[in-house]
Design a protein around this motif. Structure first.
Motif, PDB file in Angstrom:
ATOM      1  N   ALA A  50      -2.377  -2.843  -5.513  1.00 20.22           N
ATOM      2  CA  ALA A  50      -1.721  -1.579  -5.164  1.00 20.22           C
ATOM      3  C   ALA A  50      -1.272  -0.848  -6.426  1.00 20.22           C
ATOM      4  O   ALA A  50      -1.492   0.353  -6.588  1.00 20.22           O
ATOM      5  CB  ALA A  50      -0.523  -1.840  -4.247  1.00 20.22           C
ATOM      6  N   ARG A  51      -0.663  -1.599  -7.332  1.00 20.36           N
ATOM      7  CA  ARG A  51      -0.188  -0.974  -8.574  1.00 20.36           C
ATOM      8  C   ARG A  51      -1.359  -0.386  -9.361  1.00 20.36           C
ATOM      9  O   ARG A  51      -1.283   0.725  -9.882  1.00 20.36           O
ATOM     10  CB  ARG A  51       0.563  -2.002  -9.417  1.00 20.36           C
ATOM     11  N   GLU A  52      -2.445  -1.116  -9.424  1.00 25.66           N
ATOM     12  CA  GLU A  52      -3.591  -0.670 -10.231  1.00 25.66           C
ATOM     13  C   GLU A  52      -4.286   0.545  -9.610  1.00 25.66           C
ATOM     14  O   GLU A  52      -4.684   1.456 -10.328  1.00 25.66           O
ATOM     15  CB  GLU A  52      -4.586  -1.822 -10.409  1.00 25.66           C
ATOM     16  N   VAL A  53      -4.452   0.561  -8.300  1.00 24.88           N
ATOM     17  CA  VAL A  53      -5.120   1.731  -7.698  1.00 24.88           C
ATOM     18  C   VAL A  53      -4.244   2.976  -7.840  1.00 24.88           C
ATOM     19  O   VAL A  53      -4.761   4.075  -8.047  1.00 24.88           O
ATOM     20  CB  VAL A  53      -5.540   1.517  -6.221  1.00 24.88           C
ATOM     21  N   MET A  54      -2.930   2.800  -7.777  1.00 21.56           N
ATOM     22  CA  MET A  54      -2.040   3.950  -7.981  1.00 21.56           C
ATOM     23  C   MET A  54      -2.116   4.414  -9.433  1.00 21.56           C
ATOM     24  O   MET A  54      -2.133   5.615  -9.709  1.00 21.56           O
ATOM     25  CB  MET A  54      -0.599   3.606  -7.595  1.00 21.56           C
ATOM     26  N   ALA A  55      -2.201   3.467 -10.368  1.00 21.29           N
ATOM     27  CA  ALA A  55      -2.326   3.830 -11.787  1.00 21.29           C
ATOM     28  C   ALA A  55      -3.608   4.621 -12.034  1.00 21.29           C
ATOM     29  O   ALA A  55      -3.680   5.438 -12.948  1.00 21.29           O
ATOM     30  CB  ALA A  55      -2.302   2.577 -12.664  1.00 21.29           C
ATOM     31  N   ALA A  56      -4.616   4.374 -11.211  1.00 17.40           N
ATOM     32  CA  ALA A  56      -5.903   5.063 -11.381  1.00 17.40           C
ATOM     33  C   ALA A  56      -5.939   6.399 -10.650  1.00 17.40           C
ATOM     34  O   ALA A  56      -6.963   7.074 -10.662  1.00 17.40           O
ATOM     35  CB  ALA A  56      -7.037   4.172 -10.897  1.00 17.40           C
ATOM     36  N   GLY A  57      -4.840   6.765  -9.989  1.00 12.39           N
ATOM     37  CA  GLY A  57      -4.780   8.097  -9.391  1.00 12.39           C
ATOM     38  C   GLY A  57      -4.917   8.161  -7.886  1.00 12.39           C
ATOM     39  O   GLY A  57      -5.033   9.253  -7.331  1.00 12.39           O
TER      40      GLY A  57
END
Ligand SMILES: *Cc1c(COP(=O)(O)O)cnc(C)c1O
Length: 368
Positions: A50-57
């Motif tokens: 979740a954190r990574e997909v949000m970091a990717a926009g």
């Protein structure tokens, strides 16, 4: 990775971010990406993915299990989360307390959420033909009327899960249903509802159905099979599964190896044992496929044990204890792809890889 038991999965978070960006490019900027990190982030960990997909926009997240929503919130991630239909009516208060957008999928779930004190964003899941969860056509009028009356509920959108993406006529029928529900909602006075119907295959096959947001899961995790897999340049997230040899043993021609069956060996054979088995999510019975050792292929033989895999290393020079073995991914000039592994085990990618990722010790690469 533990030295005690060398057997692990490598999860490539840079690939996950890449896949989010590729999806966002495909759908275009006005369309929001609701990244599906259900089933514990397809086995890769709900909160970390979740954190990574949000970091990717990504714009927001979707999950199907309230525990995944809880894990995401517990990790301090405040992004919008849509909880798919997944809970019994008597869990409504607990669901509302998660701080997510809840799904109303029938009149019972509607009544349960409407009876709460707490205010809550909700979406309707529309039954459009899948025949699983969703507000049925007979109930649409009453449901939109009732949610309008419920002062604590804020209806933000409609979504559905389209079935049979290989059949355009079926997609058209389901969309006619969905459109009919949307029309009733508008008549009842909901003028700015968001619409979302595009899971991975629909994004790829029906770009006219992107609407306000798309909710793709498998695409982001590189878990599409068949011709769908070639329709977008995603990278493997469950990128490698590795182990190491804990024993090598030689058997002469004419010898007997119990677990290979009753037949005498037709040639001198060297067998190596890996501490990874069907308890880790692999299969017990053949076909069991191949692995890479020193960049060369070696077949898995016999039956896999719950904690052990035996490979025939007769064709690999100098195979020794401690040598790294690749069950998925690259080694030297060799590669075992997920599609290849799935084909050997006769399981779709979306089934086998998340299971392995969930069960094996996880090593994260490329964390942002
Ligand atoms: C899993 C799921 C999706 C995403 O499907 P993918 O094929 O993984 O993209 C979309 N909508 C609903 C309701 C789902 O349960």
């Amino acid at each position: 990775m533990s030295k005690l038991r060398p057997a692990w999965v490598e999860i490539d978070l840079a690939a996950l971010r890449h896949n989010v960006r590729v999806l966002q490019q495909r759908v275009g900027p006005p369309v929001e990406v609701m990244a599906v990190v259900k089933s514990d982030g397809f086995g890769c960990g709900a909160a970390i993915t979740a954190r990574e997909v949000m970091a990717a926009g990504a714009h927001g997240l979707a999950v199907g299990n309230p525990e995944d929503a809880r894990a995401i919130r517990a990790a301090g991630i405040n992004a919008p989360v849509l909880l798919y239909a997944s809970t019994p009516p008597d869990a409504a208060a607990e669901v509302a307390a998660l701080g997510i957008t809840a799904t109303i999928h029938d009149m019972e779930s509607l009544a349960a959420f409407a009876a709460l004190e707490q205010t809550l964003d909700v979406q309707f899941k529309i039954e459009a033909g899948l025949g699983r969860l969703g507000v049925s056509p007979d109930d649409w009028q009453a449901a939109f009327g009732a949610v309008k009356q419920a002062e604590n509920l804020n209806l933000t959108g409609l979504y559905t899960h389209l079935n049979a993406p290989d059949d355009p006529a079926s997609i058209e029928r389901q969309m006619a249903q969905f459109d009919a529900a949307y029309e009733i909602a508008q008549e009842v006075g909901f003028r700015s509802l968001r619409r979302m119907v595009a899971s991975s295959n629909v994004v790829l096959g029906y770009p006219n159905l992107n609407f306000d947001a798309v909710n793709a899961g498998r695409l982001l995790f590189h878990l599409l099979d068949g011709h769908w897999a070639g329709m977008i340049e995603t990278r493997p997230v469950i990128a490698a599964i590795k182990s190491a040899i804990i024993q090598v043993k030689s058997f002469p021609a004419g010898g007997h190896v119990g677990f290979l069956g009753g037949e005498a060996l037709t040639r001198a054979t060297r067998l190596a044992v890996l501490p990874i088995g069907f308890g880790d999510g692999f299969k017990h019975r053949p076909p069991l496929g191949e692995v890479l050792l020193h960049g060369q292929r070696a077949p898995v033989v016999g039956r896999r044990g719950i904690e052990h895999t035996v490979i025939d290393v007769s064709g690999v020079a100098d195979a020794g204890v401690g040598d790294e073995v690749v069950l998925l991914g690259f080694q030297g000039n060799g590669e075992i792809t997920g599609l290849e592994l799935g084909a050997w085990l006769d399981l779709p990618l979306m089934e086998i890889l998340p299971r392995l990722a969930r069960t094996l010790p996880r090593v994260y690469l490329g964390q942002s």
